[in-house]
Scaffold this active site. Structure first.
Site, mmCIF file in Angstrom:
data_model
loop_
_atom_site.group_PDB
_atom_site.id
_atom_site.type_symbol
_atom_site.label_atom_id
_atom_site.label_comp_id
_atom_site.label_asym_id
_atom_site.label_seq_id
_atom_site.Cartn_x
_atom_site.Cartn_y
_atom_site.Cartn_z
ATOM 1 N N GLY A 7 0.838 -1.200 0.000
ATOM 2 C CA GLY A 7 0.000 0.000 0.000
ATOM 3 C C GLY A 7 0.866 1.240 0.000
ATOM 4 C CB SER A 10 1.264 9.905 1.146
ATOM 5 O OG SER A 10 0.271 10.305 0.246
ATOM 6 C CG LEU A 11 3.407 6.760 6.320
ATOM 7 C CD1 LEU A 11 4.212 7.948 6.848
ATOM 8 C CD2 LEU A 11 2.550 6.155 7.418
ATOM 9 C CE LYS A 75 -6.004 6.772 2.608
ATOM 10 N NZ LYS A 75 -5.477 7.873 3.390
ATOM 11 C CE LYS A 179 0.063 8.658 13.512
ATOM 12 N NZ LYS A 179 -0.950 8.681 12.528
ATOM 13 C CG ASN A 187 -6.130 12.918 10.490
ATOM 14 O OD1 ASN A 187 -5.246 13.595 10.991
ATOM 15 N ND2 ASN A 187 -5.879 11.748 9.952
ATOM 16 C CG ASN A 246 1.382 16.728 6.102
ATOM 17 O OD1 ASN A 246 1.452 16.595 4.881
ATOM 18 N ND2 ASN A 246 1.195 15.726 6.916
HETATM 19 O O1 KPL Z 1 -1.120 11.031 10.708
HETATM 20 C C1 KPL Z 1 -1.351 12.105 10.177
HETATM 21 C C2 KPL Z 1 -2.295 12.087 9.041
HETATM 22 O O2 KPL Z 1 -2.324 13.013 8.253
HETATM 23 O O3 KPL Z 1 -3.038 11.082 8.948
HETATM 24 C C3 KPL Z 1 -0.749 13.363 10.728
HETATM 25 C C4 KPL Z 1 0.199 13.008 11.859
HETATM 26 C C5 KPL Z 1 -1.845 14.256 11.229
HETATM 27 C C6 KPL Z 1 0.133 14.083 9.747
HETATM 28 O O4 KPL Z 1 -0.564 14.743 8.769
#
Ligand code: KPL
Length: 300
Positions: A7, A10-11, A75, A179, A187, A246
């Site tokens: 997946g 982005s991250l 996701k 988190k 978000n 961001n």
């Molecule tokens: O985890 C994030 C997200 O965007 O889902 C953060 C930490 C808020 C960074 O944008």
């Protein structure tokens, strides 16, 4: 270490790309076709706060892969499908670096491998196929779900050796709730107001984000997780400051017309609150607004 990133949006692309900087790692990204084609042709470019050009392998087919570690960054609504694909392959460890709660359980139910829980607070946005921007430095936290700490240590060492800020913890539940409380504040507020993360530091967005984060901390305590309102709010505001420029993942979803992770974030807080006879009005309102947007856009 042989690593599959399942997946790689982005991250996942950012984490996979950073791991690929270390020649000791063999990284394969499982991603959408256009991203895979670009990475195969010209490699993966990381821009922004961190810069690199790396050449990980890339495929659209996540079945029958084998590696020491699979990192799951899909996701939360897609975790079951990811687990089914990963179950056709072979992995020593599977690490969830996803938003929301319950992903590790879904993976553990389907897989033979040791499932590790984790969080990542790096800001990332996929600018175009083959290009990911690091929009905020953060931290990866890796922990066990009970036992098997040597694998978590090994994964932590691999991440740290690739230059990722990494903590290995044996109290991963607390980190996951922390988190969740951060995401519950940042978000939905950034998605609904269409603003960068830093905007939640100013009123009136700040009051709403603080309210949602405090409610999540209260629910965490009702679930026997030691997270105070003050700690949760301070962490939420620190993440908002660190990732001020961001575009949050939920705002990215709304801007792209995709379903959001509202059920696994604010919806999860509301469900756990209800089970314990608590009220979570801010999370309930934010979840209702995002769900209305999803319904209006035929996404649910
Ligand atoms: O985890 C994030 C997200 O965007 O889902 C953060 C930490 C808020 C960074 O944008």
């Amino acid at each position: 270490m042989d690593i599959v990133v399942f997946g790689a949006g982005s991250l996942g692309s950012l984490v996979g790309g950073l791991l690929a900087r270390d020649s000791a790692n063999d990284v394969t990204l499982v991603a959408r076709r256009s991203h895979v084609e670009a990475v195969r042709e010209s490699g993966l470019r990381i821009e922004g706060e961190l810069e690199a050009r790396v050449r990980p392998a890339a495929t659209t087919d996540g079945r029958e892969l084998a590696a020491d570690l699979a990192i799951v960054t899909v996701k939360s609504a897609d975790t079951a499908a990811a687990a089914a694909a990963l179950a056709t392959g072979s992995f020593d460890a599977v690490l969830s670096l996803q938003n929301g709660m319950g992903n590790e359980e879904t993976l553990a139910d389907a897989l033979d491998a040791t499932v590790l829980a984790g969080t990542a607070s790096y800001g990332a946005i996929r600018r175009e196929p083959g290009v990911v921007e690091c929009t905020g430095l953060g931290e990866v936290v890796v922990g066990t779900r009970g036992g098997e700490s040597s694998l978590a240590d090994r994964v932590g060492q691999t991440f740290a050796a690739s230059g990722l800020e990494t903590t290995v913890t044996d109290d991963v539940s607390r980190r996951l709730w922390e988190k969740l409380a951060v995401n519950a504040g940042i978000n939905p507020v950034t998605a609904l107001a269409d603003v960068d993360n830093g905007a939640v530091l100013e009123d009136p967005a700040n009051a709403v984000a603080r309210g949602a984060t405090r409610e999540a901390a209260r629910v965490a305590r009702a679930c026997d997780v030691g997270l105070s309102d003050g700690e949760a709010v301070a962490t939420m505001e620190a993440v908002a400051a660190d990732t001020a420029g961001n575009v949050s993942s939920m705002r990215q979803d709304v801007l792209a017309g995709r379903p959001t992770e509202i059920d696994a974030i604010n919806g999860y807080v509301v469900d756990r609150a209800e089970e314990r006879g608590l009220e979570a009005p801010t999370n309930r309102t934010l979840a209702a607004l995002l769900r209305t947007w999803e319904r209006e856009n035929d996404l649910r």
